[in-house]
Design a protein around this motif. Structure first.
Motif, PDB file in Angstrom:
ATOM      1  N   SER A 235       0.821  -1.209   0.000  1.00  0.00           N
ATOM      2  CA  SER A 235       0.000   0.000   0.000  1.00  0.00           C
ATOM      3  C   SER A 235       0.858   1.264   0.000  1.00  0.00           C
ATOM      4  N   VAL A 236       2.041   1.211   0.682  1.00  0.00           N
ATOM      5  CA  VAL A 236       2.911   2.385   0.718  1.00  0.00           C
ATOM      6  C   VAL A 236       3.631   2.570  -0.610  1.00  0.00           C
ATOM      7  N   TYR A 237       4.160   1.493  -1.182  1.00  0.00           N
ATOM      8  CA  TYR A 237       4.930   1.605  -2.422  1.00  0.00           C
ATOM      9  C   TYR A 237       4.050   1.992  -3.601  1.00  0.00           C
ATOM     10  N   PHE A 238       2.854   1.435  -3.654  1.00  0.00           N
ATOM     11  CA  PHE A 238       1.954   1.734  -4.768  1.00  0.00           C
ATOM     12  C   PHE A 238       0.980   2.866  -4.436  1.00  0.00           C
ATOM     13  N   GLN A 239       1.270   3.570  -3.327  1.00  0.00           N
ATOM     14  CA  GLN A 239       0.546   4.789  -2.962  1.00  0.00           C
ATOM     15  C   GLN A 239      -0.955   4.553  -2.824  1.00  0.00           C
ATOM     16  N   GLU A 243      -3.278   3.146   6.886  1.00  0.00           N
ATOM     17  CA  GLU A 243      -3.499   3.636   8.237  1.00  0.00           C
ATOM     18  C   GLU A 243      -2.312   4.474   8.707  1.00  0.00           C
ATOM     19  N   LYS A 244      -2.546   5.316   9.693  1.00  0.00           N
ATOM     20  CA  LYS A 244      -1.522   6.233  10.183  1.00  0.00           C
ATOM     21  C   LYS A 244      -0.386   5.496  10.876  1.00  0.00           C
ATOM     22  N   ASN A 245      -0.705   4.401  11.594  1.00  0.00           N
ATOM     23  CA  ASN A 245       0.330   3.690  12.355  1.00  0.00           C
ATOM     24  C   ASN A 245       1.086   2.691  11.508  1.00  0.00           C
ATOM     25  N   GLU A 246       0.847   2.699  10.176  1.00  0.00           N
ATOM     26  CA  GLU A 246       1.495   1.721   9.313  1.00  0.00           C
ATOM     27  C   GLU A 246       2.992   1.972   9.208  1.00  0.00           C
ATOM     28  N   GLN A 247       3.403   3.227   9.286  1.00  0.00           N
ATOM     29  CA  GLN A 247       4.820   3.557   9.192  1.00  0.00           C
ATOM     30  C   GLN A 247       5.600   2.971  10.362  1.00  0.00           C
ATOM     31  N   GLU A 248       5.004   2.926  11.547  1.00  0.00           N
ATOM     32  CA  GLU A 248       5.666   2.307  12.694  1.00  0.00           C
ATOM     33  C   GLU A 248       5.864   0.816  12.467  1.00  0.00           C
ATOM     34  N   LEU A 249       4.868   0.160  11.878  1.00  0.00           N
ATOM     35  CA  LEU A 249       4.995  -1.270  11.604  1.00  0.00           C
ATOM     36  C   LEU A 249       6.077  -1.542  10.571  1.00  0.00           C
ATOM     37  N   LEU A 250       6.273  -0.602   9.634  1.00  0.00           N
ATOM     38  CA  LEU A 250       7.275  -0.788   8.597  1.00  0.00           C
ATOM     39  C   LEU A 250       8.698  -0.734   9.159  1.00  0.00           C
ATOM     40  N   ASN A 306      12.961  -1.492   1.765  1.00  0.00           N
ATOM     41  CA  ASN A 306      12.651  -0.254   2.475  1.00  0.00           C
ATOM     42  C   ASN A 306      13.397   0.939   1.884  1.00  0.00           C
ATOM     43  N   CYS A 307      14.572   0.684   1.298  1.00  0.00           N
ATOM     44  CA  CYS A 307      15.324   1.774   0.673  1.00  0.00           C
ATOM     45  C   CYS A 307      14.555   2.384  -0.492  1.00  0.00           C
ATOM     46  N   PHE A 308      13.766   1.562  -1.206  1.00  0.00           N
ATOM     47  CA  PHE A 308      12.994   2.082  -2.337  1.00  0.00           C
ATOM     48  C   PHE A 308      11.799   2.911  -1.875  1.00  0.00           C
ATOM     49  N   LEU A 309      11.363   2.695  -0.640  1.00  0.00           N
ATOM     50  CA  LEU A 309      10.276   3.525  -0.114  1.00  0.00           C
ATOM     51  C   LEU A 309      10.765   4.935   0.197  1.00  0.00           C
ATOM     52  N   ASN A 310      12.031   5.052   0.583  1.00  0.00           N
ATOM     53  CA  ASN A 310      12.579   6.348   0.980  1.00  0.00           C
ATOM     54  C   ASN A 310      13.552   6.918  -0.041  1.00  0.00           C
TER      55      ASN A 310
END
Length: 451
Positions: A235-239, A243-250, A306-310
Protein backbone atom coordinates in the motif's frame (compact mmCIF):
# COMPACT_ATOMS: atom_id res chain seq x y z
CA UNK A 1 31.50 52.24 50.72
CA UNK A 2 28.76 52.09 48.10
CA UNK A 3 31.15 50.52 45.58
CA UNK A 4 32.12 47.84 48.08
CA UNK A 5 28.45 47.01 48.67
CA UNK A 6 27.89 46.78 44.93
CA UNK A 7 30.87 44.44 44.54
CA UNK A 8 29.59 42.24 47.39
CA UNK A 9 26.13 42.19 45.84
CA UNK A 10 27.64 41.22 42.48
CA UNK A 11 29.62 38.38 44.06
CA UNK A 12 26.50 37.12 45.81
CA UNK A 13 24.55 37.19 42.55
CA UNK A 14 27.28 35.31 40.70
CA UNK A 15 27.55 32.80 43.55
CA UNK A 16 23.81 32.28 43.60
CA UNK A 17 23.70 31.91 39.82
CA UNK A 18 26.47 29.29 39.96
CA UNK A 19 24.77 27.43 42.78
CA UNK A 20 21.46 27.56 40.94
CA UNK A 21 23.10 26.24 37.77
CA UNK A 22 24.65 23.31 39.67
CA UNK A 23 21.32 22.60 41.34
CA UNK A 24 19.55 22.55 37.97
CA UNK A 25 22.15 20.14 36.59
CA UNK A 26 21.66 17.80 39.57
CA UNK A 27 17.88 17.95 39.10
CA UNK A 28 18.26 17.21 35.39
CA UNK A 29 20.53 14.23 36.10
CA UNK A 30 18.11 12.83 38.70
CA UNK A 31 15.18 13.37 36.33
CA UNK A 32 17.05 11.62 33.53
CA UNK A 33 17.91 8.65 35.75
CA UNK A 34 14.29 8.43 36.87
CA UNK A 35 13.04 8.49 33.26
CA UNK A 36 15.58 5.84 32.22
CA UNK A 37 14.65 3.62 35.17
CA UNK A 38 10.97 3.97 34.31
CA UNK A 39 11.67 3.08 30.68
CA UNK A 40 13.72 -0.02 31.57
CA UNK A 41 11.09 -1.23 34.03
CA UNK A 42 8.34 -0.59 31.49
CA UNK A 43 10.12 -2.54 28.74
CA UNK A 44 10.47 -5.63 30.92
CA UNK A 45 9.01 -5.55 34.48
CA UNK A 46 10.89 -8.76 35.27
CA UNK A 47 14.02 -6.65 35.71
CA UNK A 48 12.59 -5.30 38.96
CA UNK A 49 11.83 -8.81 40.18
CA UNK A 50 15.33 -9.94 39.23
CA UNK A 51 16.88 -7.11 41.22
CA UNK A 52 14.81 -8.06 44.28
CA UNK A 53 15.83 -11.72 43.89
CA UNK A 54 19.52 -10.84 43.79
CA UNK A 55 19.14 -8.72 46.93
CA UNK A 56 17.30 -11.54 48.71
CA UNK A 57 19.93 -14.14 47.78
CA UNK A 58 22.84 -11.98 48.92
CA UNK A 59 21.08 -11.15 52.20
CA UNK A 60 20.34 -14.83 52.89
CA UNK A 61 23.90 -15.95 52.17
CA UNK A 62 25.45 -13.11 54.17
CA UNK A 63 24.01 -14.75 57.31
CA UNK A 64 27.02 -17.08 57.15
CA UNK A 65 29.15 -14.08 58.03
CA UNK A 66 26.84 -12.38 60.53
CA UNK A 67 26.11 -15.29 62.89
CA UNK A 68 28.89 -16.63 65.12
CA UNK A 69 27.74 -20.21 64.65
CA UNK A 70 28.46 -20.09 60.92
CA UNK A 71 31.46 -17.78 61.21
CA UNK A 72 33.22 -20.13 63.63
CA UNK A 73 32.90 -22.90 61.06
CA UNK A 74 33.79 -21.02 57.90
CA UNK A 75 35.69 -17.97 59.09
CA UNK A 76 36.61 -15.35 56.50
CA UNK A 77 35.90 -17.91 53.76
CA UNK A 78 32.20 -17.19 54.29
CA UNK A 79 32.65 -14.16 52.04
CA UNK A 80 33.16 -16.53 49.09
CA UNK A 81 29.49 -17.47 49.35
CA UNK A 82 28.48 -13.82 48.93
CA UNK A 83 30.89 -13.37 46.04
CA UNK A 84 29.50 -16.49 44.38
CA UNK A 85 25.96 -15.10 44.46
CA UNK A 86 27.14 -11.80 42.96
CA UNK A 87 28.93 -13.37 40.01
CA UNK A 88 26.65 -16.37 39.36
CA UNK A 89 23.16 -14.87 39.64
CA UNK A 90 21.96 -14.06 36.12
CA UNK A 91 18.66 -12.91 34.64
CA UNK A 92 17.47 -16.32 33.42
CA UNK A 93 17.48 -19.77 34.99
CA UNK A 94 19.61 -21.18 32.17
CA UNK A 95 22.31 -18.54 32.50
CA UNK A 96 22.39 -18.98 36.29
CA UNK A 97 22.57 -22.77 36.08
CA UNK A 98 25.26 -22.57 33.41
CA UNK A 99 27.50 -20.31 35.47
CA UNK A 100 26.69 -22.19 38.68
CA UNK A 101 27.57 -25.61 37.26
CA UNK A 102 30.66 -24.19 35.59
CA UNK A 103 31.80 -22.63 38.85
CA UNK A 104 31.13 -25.72 40.99
CA UNK A 105 32.87 -28.18 38.68
CA UNK A 106 35.77 -25.84 37.95
CA UNK A 107 36.27 -25.10 41.66
CA UNK A 108 36.32 -28.81 42.55
CA UNK A 109 38.68 -29.77 39.72
CA UNK A 110 40.94 -26.76 40.22
CA UNK A 111 41.02 -27.25 43.98
CA UNK A 112 41.74 -30.98 43.73
CA UNK A 113 44.46 -30.45 41.14
CA UNK A 114 45.95 -27.60 43.17
CA UNK A 115 46.14 -29.74 46.32
CA UNK A 116 47.67 -32.59 44.29
CA UNK A 117 50.29 -30.26 42.82
CA UNK A 118 51.09 -28.93 46.30
CA UNK A 119 51.45 -32.46 47.74
CA UNK A 120 53.63 -33.57 44.85
CA UNK A 121 55.88 -30.55 45.20
CA UNK A 122 56.14 -30.94 49.00
CA UNK A 123 57.97 -34.27 48.63
CA UNK A 124 60.91 -32.50 47.02
CA UNK A 125 63.25 -29.94 48.51
CA UNK A 126 62.28 -26.34 49.20
CA UNK A 127 63.99 -24.97 46.09
CA UNK A 128 62.65 -27.71 43.84
CA UNK A 129 59.15 -27.20 45.29
CA UNK A 130 59.05 -23.63 43.98
CA UNK A 131 60.10 -24.81 40.52
CA UNK A 132 57.46 -27.56 40.42
CA UNK A 133 54.69 -25.24 41.59
CA UNK A 134 55.69 -22.52 39.13
CA UNK A 135 55.92 -25.00 36.27
CA UNK A 136 52.54 -26.55 37.09
CA UNK A 137 50.87 -23.12 37.20
CA UNK A 138 52.47 -22.21 33.87
CA UNK A 139 51.40 -25.44 32.15
CA UNK A 140 47.83 -25.43 33.52
CA UNK A 141 47.26 -21.74 32.80
CA UNK A 142 48.72 -22.00 29.30
CA UNK A 143 46.84 -25.16 28.31
CA UNK A 144 43.51 -24.07 29.75
CA UNK A 145 43.74 -20.63 28.14
CA UNK A 146 44.38 -22.25 24.77
CA UNK A 147 41.34 -24.51 25.24
CA UNK A 148 39.22 -21.38 25.63
CA UNK A 149 39.72 -20.72 21.91
CA UNK A 150 37.82 -23.89 20.98
CA UNK A 151 34.40 -22.61 19.77
CA UNK A 152 32.31 -25.31 21.46
CA UNK A 153 34.16 -24.99 24.77
CA UNK A 154 34.04 -21.20 24.64
CA UNK A 155 30.29 -21.19 24.01
CA UNK A 156 29.31 -23.14 27.13
CA UNK A 157 32.34 -23.57 29.39
CA UNK A 158 34.37 -20.38 29.06
CA UNK A 159 33.46 -19.19 32.55
CA UNK A 160 34.32 -22.60 34.01
CA UNK A 161 37.74 -22.58 32.37
CA UNK A 162 38.47 -19.15 33.86
CA UNK A 163 37.41 -20.28 37.33
CA UNK A 164 39.52 -23.43 36.94
CA UNK A 165 42.64 -21.35 36.26
CA UNK A 166 41.82 -19.03 39.16
CA UNK A 167 41.15 -21.80 41.69
CA UNK A 168 44.17 -23.90 40.72
CA UNK A 169 46.47 -20.89 40.91
CA UNK A 170 45.12 -19.73 44.28
CA UNK A 171 45.30 -23.17 45.88
CA UNK A 172 48.70 -24.19 44.52
CA UNK A 173 50.39 -20.82 45.10
CA UNK A 174 48.87 -20.12 48.53
CA UNK A 175 49.71 -23.67 49.57
CA UNK A 176 53.39 -22.77 49.53
CA UNK A 177 52.86 -20.43 52.52
CA UNK A 178 49.84 -22.17 54.07
CA UNK A 179 50.30 -25.34 56.12
CA UNK A 180 46.66 -26.49 56.25
CA UNK A 181 45.96 -26.21 52.55
CA UNK A 182 43.29 -28.94 52.55
CA UNK A 183 41.28 -27.16 55.23
CA UNK A 184 41.43 -23.88 53.27
CA UNK A 185 40.33 -25.62 50.07
CA UNK A 186 37.51 -27.41 51.90
CA UNK A 187 36.12 -24.18 53.41
CA UNK A 188 36.35 -22.33 50.14
CA UNK A 189 34.64 -25.11 48.19
CA UNK A 190 31.90 -25.48 50.80
CA UNK A 191 31.06 -21.78 50.89
CA UNK A 192 31.03 -21.60 47.08
CA UNK A 193 28.61 -24.55 46.95
CA UNK A 194 26.41 -22.90 49.58
CA UNK A 195 26.34 -19.64 47.63
CA UNK A 196 25.69 -21.41 44.34
CA UNK A 197 22.89 -23.54 45.82
CA UNK A 198 21.19 -20.49 47.34
CA UNK A 199 21.44 -18.69 44.00
CA UNK A 200 19.92 -21.56 42.03
CA UNK A 201 17.09 -22.07 44.52
CA UNK A 202 16.09 -18.39 44.57
CA UNK A 203 16.38 -18.14 40.79
CA UNK A 204 14.16 -21.18 40.13
CA UNK A 205 11.63 -20.98 42.97
CA UNK A 206 10.83 -17.25 42.88
CA UNK A 207 9.35 -15.95 39.60
CA UNK A 208 11.73 -17.89 37.32
CA UNK A 209 12.73 -16.44 33.96
CA UNK A 210 13.25 -19.20 31.39
CA UNK A 211 15.66 -18.44 28.57
CA UNK A 212 14.02 -21.13 26.43
CA UNK A 213 10.63 -19.48 26.68
CA UNK A 214 12.11 -16.08 25.82
CA UNK A 215 13.91 -17.58 22.82
CA UNK A 216 10.65 -19.15 21.69
CA UNK A 217 8.79 -15.83 21.96
CA UNK A 218 11.53 -13.77 20.32
CA UNK A 219 11.61 -16.14 17.34
CA UNK A 220 7.88 -15.76 16.84
CA UNK A 221 8.03 -11.99 17.39
CA UNK A 222 10.77 -11.55 14.76
CA UNK A 223 8.73 -13.43 12.17
CA UNK A 224 5.72 -11.29 13.06
CA UNK A 225 7.76 -8.10 12.49
CA UNK A 226 8.68 -9.29 8.99
CA UNK A 227 5.00 -9.99 8.32
CA UNK A 228 4.04 -6.50 9.49
CA UNK A 229 6.40 -4.90 6.98
CA UNK A 230 5.18 -7.04 4.08
CA UNK A 231 1.58 -6.27 4.94
CA UNK A 232 2.11 -2.51 4.68
CA UNK A 233 4.73 -2.43 1.92
CA UNK A 234 2.33 -2.82 -0.99
CA UNK A 235 0.00 0.00 0.00
CA UNK A 236 2.91 2.38 0.72
CA UNK A 237 4.93 1.60 -2.42
CA UNK A 238 1.95 1.73 -4.77
CA UNK A 239 0.55 4.79 -2.96
CA UNK A 240 -2.68 3.25 -1.76
CA UNK A 241 -4.66 4.61 1.23
CA UNK A 242 -3.18 3.27 4.49
CA UNK A 243 -3.50 3.64 8.24
CA UNK A 244 -1.52 6.23 10.18
CA UNK A 245 0.33 3.69 12.36
CA UNK A 246 1.49 1.72 9.31
CA UNK A 247 4.82 3.56 9.19
CA UNK A 248 5.67 2.31 12.69
CA UNK A 249 4.99 -1.27 11.60
CA UNK A 250 7.28 -0.79 8.60
CA UNK A 251 10.22 0.00 10.90
CA UNK A 252 9.78 -2.91 13.34
CA UNK A 253 11.87 -5.27 11.21
CA UNK A 254 15.10 -3.33 11.97
CA UNK A 255 15.47 -4.98 15.37
CA UNK A 256 15.61 -8.37 13.60
CA UNK A 257 18.81 -7.42 11.75
CA UNK A 258 20.91 -7.51 14.95
CA UNK A 259 19.21 -10.38 16.77
CA UNK A 260 21.89 -13.02 16.24
CA UNK A 261 23.84 -12.32 19.44
CA UNK A 262 20.75 -12.51 21.65
CA UNK A 263 19.56 -15.71 19.98
CA UNK A 264 22.95 -17.40 20.34
CA UNK A 265 23.09 -16.54 24.05
CA UNK A 266 19.52 -17.69 24.66
CA UNK A 267 20.16 -21.03 22.94
CA UNK A 268 23.23 -21.63 25.12
CA UNK A 269 21.26 -20.70 28.25
CA UNK A 270 18.23 -22.79 27.27
CA UNK A 271 20.36 -25.93 26.96
CA UNK A 272 21.18 -25.68 30.69
CA UNK A 273 17.56 -25.48 31.77
CA UNK A 274 15.47 -28.41 33.06
CA UNK A 275 12.09 -29.29 31.66
CA UNK A 276 9.56 -26.48 32.14
CA UNK A 277 6.12 -25.72 30.74
CA UNK A 278 5.73 -27.06 27.22
CA UNK A 279 9.47 -27.42 26.74
CA UNK A 280 10.59 -30.98 27.37
CA UNK A 281 14.05 -32.44 27.81
CA UNK A 282 16.25 -32.34 24.70
CA UNK A 283 14.05 -29.72 23.10
CA UNK A 284 15.40 -28.85 19.59
CA UNK A 285 16.88 -25.49 20.57
CA UNK A 286 19.32 -25.48 17.65
CA UNK A 287 16.36 -25.37 15.29
CA UNK A 288 15.60 -21.87 16.55
CA UNK A 289 19.02 -20.76 15.30
CA UNK A 290 18.14 -21.99 11.80
CA UNK A 291 14.82 -20.14 11.88
CA UNK A 292 16.52 -17.01 13.21
CA UNK A 293 19.16 -17.12 10.47
CA UNK A 294 16.51 -17.40 7.73
CA UNK A 295 14.46 -14.64 9.36
CA UNK A 296 17.47 -12.30 9.33
CA UNK A 297 18.14 -13.22 5.69
CA UNK A 298 14.57 -12.18 4.89
CA UNK A 299 14.98 -9.02 6.99
CA UNK A 300 18.04 -7.94 4.98
CA UNK A 301 16.05 -8.27 1.76
CA UNK A 302 13.25 -6.27 3.35
CA UNK A 303 15.79 -3.65 4.38
CA UNK A 304 16.69 -3.31 0.70
CA UNK A 305 12.98 -2.96 -0.15
CA UNK A 306 12.65 -0.25 2.48
CA UNK A 307 15.32 1.77 0.67
CA UNK A 308 12.99 2.08 -2.34
CA UNK A 309 10.28 3.52 -0.11
CA UNK A 310 12.58 6.35 0.98
CA UNK A 311 14.53 6.76 -2.25
CA UNK A 312 14.84 10.17 -3.91
CA UNK A 313 14.61 8.46 -7.29
CA UNK A 314 10.87 7.89 -7.68
CA UNK A 315 9.58 5.43 -10.27
CA UNK A 316 6.64 6.79 -12.29
CA UNK A 317 3.31 5.44 -11.12
CA UNK A 318 2.42 4.08 -14.59
CA UNK A 319 5.57 1.94 -14.48
CA UNK A 320 4.71 0.57 -11.03
CA UNK A 321 1.10 -0.17 -11.97
CA UNK A 322 2.16 -2.92 -14.38
CA UNK A 323 3.68 -4.95 -11.53
CA UNK A 324 1.29 -3.81 -8.81
CA UNK A 325 -1.05 -6.80 -8.85
CA UNK A 326 1.64 -9.48 -8.66
CA UNK A 327 3.85 -7.59 -6.18
CA UNK A 328 0.94 -6.77 -3.89
CA UNK A 329 -0.18 -10.40 -4.07
CA UNK A 330 3.28 -11.71 -3.16
CA UNK A 331 3.67 -9.23 -0.32
CA UNK A 332 0.27 -9.94 1.23
CA UNK A 333 0.41 -13.72 0.83
CA UNK A 334 3.88 -13.87 2.40
CA UNK A 335 2.61 -11.64 5.19
CA UNK A 336 -0.35 -13.96 5.85
CA UNK A 337 1.89 -17.05 5.79
CA UNK A 338 4.44 -15.52 8.16
CA UNK A 339 1.69 -14.39 10.54
CA UNK A 340 0.34 -17.92 10.68
CA UNK A 341 3.84 -19.25 11.35
CA UNK A 342 4.40 -16.71 14.14
CA UNK A 343 1.05 -17.57 15.69
CA UNK A 344 1.82 -21.28 15.39
CA UNK A 345 5.16 -20.88 17.18
CA UNK A 346 3.64 -18.77 19.97
CA UNK A 347 0.80 -21.23 20.58
CA UNK A 348 2.88 -24.34 19.65
CA UNK A 349 0.27 -25.43 17.11
CA UNK A 350 0.34 -26.36 13.42
CA UNK A 351 -1.80 -24.12 11.23
CA UNK A 352 -3.45 -25.72 8.16
CA UNK A 353 -3.79 -22.38 6.37
CA UNK A 354 -0.07 -21.65 5.87
CA UNK A 355 0.45 -23.79 2.77
CA UNK A 356 -2.33 -22.15 0.68
CA UNK A 357 -0.73 -18.72 1.23
CA UNK A 358 2.64 -20.11 0.15
CA UNK A 359 1.09 -21.57 -3.00
CA UNK A 360 -0.57 -18.25 -3.84
CA UNK A 361 2.72 -16.38 -3.32
CA UNK A 362 4.59 -18.83 -5.59
CA UNK A 363 1.91 -18.48 -8.27
CA UNK A 364 2.14 -14.68 -8.17
CA UNK A 365 5.95 -14.85 -8.37
CA UNK A 366 5.83 -17.18 -11.36
CA UNK A 367 3.29 -14.93 -13.09
CA UNK A 368 5.49 -11.88 -12.52
CA UNK A 369 8.57 -13.65 -13.88
CA UNK A 370 6.74 -14.59 -17.07
CA UNK A 371 5.41 -11.04 -17.47
CA UNK A 372 8.87 -9.54 -17.06
CA UNK A 373 10.33 -11.91 -19.65
CA UNK A 374 7.66 -10.90 -22.20
CA UNK A 375 8.53 -7.21 -21.81
CA UNK A 376 6.31 -5.09 -19.59
CA UNK A 377 7.77 -1.69 -20.39
CA UNK A 378 8.50 -1.30 -24.10
CA UNK A 379 10.00 2.02 -25.15
CA UNK A 380 10.49 3.14 -21.53
CA UNK A 381 13.55 4.86 -20.09
CA UNK A 382 15.86 2.27 -18.55
CA UNK A 383 16.53 4.41 -15.47
CA UNK A 384 12.79 4.47 -14.72
CA UNK A 385 12.49 0.69 -15.02
CA UNK A 386 15.49 -0.36 -12.87
CA UNK A 387 13.93 0.50 -9.46
CA UNK A 388 10.70 -1.33 -10.32
CA UNK A 389 12.59 -4.40 -11.55
CA UNK A 390 14.69 -4.35 -8.36
CA UNK A 391 11.56 -4.26 -6.18
CA UNK A 392 10.02 -7.14 -8.12
CA UNK A 393 13.22 -9.21 -7.87
CA UNK A 394 13.51 -8.59 -4.14
CA UNK A 395 9.90 -9.62 -3.55
CA UNK A 396 10.51 -12.83 -5.50
CA UNK A 397 13.49 -13.51 -3.21
CA UNK A 398 11.31 -12.74 -0.18
CA UNK A 399 8.90 -15.44 -1.39
CA UNK A 400 11.81 -17.86 -1.57
CA UNK A 401 12.88 -16.91 1.98
CA UNK A 402 9.31 -17.34 3.22
CA UNK A 403 9.25 -20.86 1.80
CA UNK A 404 12.50 -21.69 3.60
CA UNK A 405 11.20 -20.26 6.89
CA UNK A 406 8.00 -22.27 6.48
CA UNK A 407 9.91 -25.52 5.96
CA UNK A 408 12.12 -24.78 8.97
CA UNK A 409 9.14 -24.00 11.22
CA UNK A 410 7.39 -27.17 10.06
CA UNK A 411 10.53 -29.11 11.02
CA UNK A 412 10.46 -27.46 14.45
CA UNK A 413 6.79 -28.36 14.80
CA UNK A 414 7.58 -31.98 13.97
CA UNK A 415 10.50 -32.21 16.39
CA UNK A 416 8.63 -30.40 19.18
CA UNK A 417 5.37 -32.24 18.51
CA UNK A 418 3.17 -29.18 18.03
CA UNK A 419 -0.55 -29.82 18.29
CA UNK A 420 -2.77 -29.50 15.23
CA UNK A 421 -5.05 -26.48 14.97
CA UNK A 422 -8.33 -26.93 13.14
CA UNK A 423 -9.88 -24.37 10.78
CA UNK A 424 -12.43 -23.11 13.34
CA UNK A 425 -9.72 -22.36 15.88
CA UNK A 426 -7.68 -20.61 13.20
CA UNK A 427 -10.54 -18.23 12.41
CA UNK A 428 -11.18 -17.48 16.06
CA UNK A 429 -7.52 -16.86 16.95
CA UNK A 430 -5.61 -13.80 15.80
CA UNK A 431 -2.25 -12.33 16.62
CA UNK A 432 -3.90 -9.43 18.39
CA UNK A 433 -5.20 -11.87 20.99
CA UNK A 434 -1.77 -13.34 21.61
CA UNK A 435 0.33 -11.53 24.20
CA UNK A 436 3.10 -9.61 22.47
CA UNK A 437 6.67 -10.30 23.52
CA UNK A 438 8.19 -7.56 25.72
CA UNK A 439 11.46 -5.94 24.73
CA UNK A 440 13.76 -8.37 26.52
CA UNK A 441 16.88 -8.35 24.35
CA UNK A 442 18.76 -6.07 26.74
CA UNK A 443 17.75 -8.17 29.75
CA UNK A 444 19.76 -11.18 28.60
CA UNK A 445 23.37 -10.05 28.81
CA UNK A 446 26.21 -12.42 29.63
CA UNK A 447 29.30 -10.74 31.06
CA UNK A 448 32.23 -12.79 32.31
CA UNK A 449 33.15 -11.68 35.84
CA UNK A 450 36.06 -13.19 37.74
CA UNK A 451 36.73 -12.04 41.28
Amino acid sequence: MASENQENAGCLKRGWAGFRGCLEKIVNVVTGIRAEAKRLAGEDPRRIVHSLKVGLAITAVSLLYYFDFFYDGFGVSAMWAVMTVVVVFEFSVGATLGKGVNRAIATMLGGALGVAAHRLASFSGEKVEVVILGLSVFLIATGTTFFRFFPKLRARYDYGLLIFILTFSLISVSGYREDEIIDVAHKRLTTILVGGSATVLVCILICPVWAGEDLHNITASNIEKIANFLQGFGSVYFQEPNEKNEQELLNEYKSVLNSKGVEDNLVNFAKWEPRHGKFRYRHPWDQYLKIGSLTRECAYKIDALNCFLNSDLKTPLEVREKIQESCAKMSLECSYALRELALGIKTMTCSPSTDPHIVNAKTAAKKLKNSMKSGLWPETDLLEIIPAVSVASLLIEVVSCTVKITDCVHELASLSKFQKRDAKTTKQTSLENVKRTPSIEASHSFNIIVE
